[in-house]
Design a protein around this motif. Sequence first.
Motif, mmCIF file in Angstrom:
data_model
loop_
_atom_site.group_PDB
_atom_site.id
_atom_site.type_symbol
_atom_site.label_atom_id
_atom_site.label_comp_id
_atom_site.label_asym_id
_atom_site.label_seq_id
_atom_site.Cartn_x
_atom_site.Cartn_y
_atom_site.Cartn_z
ATOM 1 N N VAL A 25 -33.156 -53.877 60.329
ATOM 2 C CA VAL A 25 -33.519 -55.101 61.032
ATOM 3 C C VAL A 25 -32.463 -56.163 60.745
ATOM 4 C CG1 VAL A 25 -36.005 -54.650 61.013
ATOM 5 C CG2 VAL A 25 -34.968 -55.915 59.131
ATOM 6 N N TRP A 28 -31.939 -62.343 61.180
ATOM 7 C CA TRP A 28 -32.678 -63.277 62.039
ATOM 8 C C TRP A 28 -34.124 -62.812 62.229
ATOM 9 C CZ3 TRP A 28 -29.695 -67.071 61.592
ATOM 10 C CH2 TRP A 28 -28.319 -66.902 61.619
ATOM 11 N N THR A 29 -34.327 -61.504 62.351
ATOM 12 C CA THR A 29 -35.681 -60.955 62.482
ATOM 13 C C THR A 29 -36.483 -61.231 61.220
ATOM 14 O OG1 THR A 29 -34.917 -59.238 64.001
ATOM 15 C CG2 THR A 29 -37.015 -58.841 62.869
ATOM 16 N N ARG A 32 -37.351 -64.939 61.134
ATOM 17 C CA ARG A 32 -38.385 -65.267 62.113
ATOM 18 C C ARG A 32 -39.759 -64.837 61.608
ATOM 19 N NH1 ARG A 32 -36.127 -63.034 66.223
ATOM 20 N NH2 ARG A 32 -37.206 -61.057 66.050
ATOM 21 N N GLN A 33 -39.853 -63.622 61.055
ATOM 22 C CA GLN A 33 -41.134 -63.122 60.549
ATOM 23 C C GLN A 33 -41.613 -63.942 59.353
ATOM 24 O OE1 GLN A 33 -42.304 -61.275 63.276
ATOM 25 N NE2 GLN A 33 -43.455 -60.496 61.548
#
Length: 67
Positions: A25, A28-29, A32-33
């Motif tokens: 991943v 940024w993912t 965001r999470q």
Amino acid sequence: SVNGFGETTSQELVQKLLYDRDLNVSRWTVQRQLKRMGYKSTLPLRNTNVCTEAQRSTCSMGNPTQR
């Protein structure tokens, strides 16, 4: 691994997910999470030269102030 400030960086989490869970991943993912989960992004505190009034004559970036 912790970055020396008691906090883990998003890049460290990306690497941990890749090596421990075989999940690829982006940083940024992860960010965001974490934001969705209520975590806040922080920057390490930096040592700034803040002078007290008593120190002001000798503290200004290592140079005495002109009075």
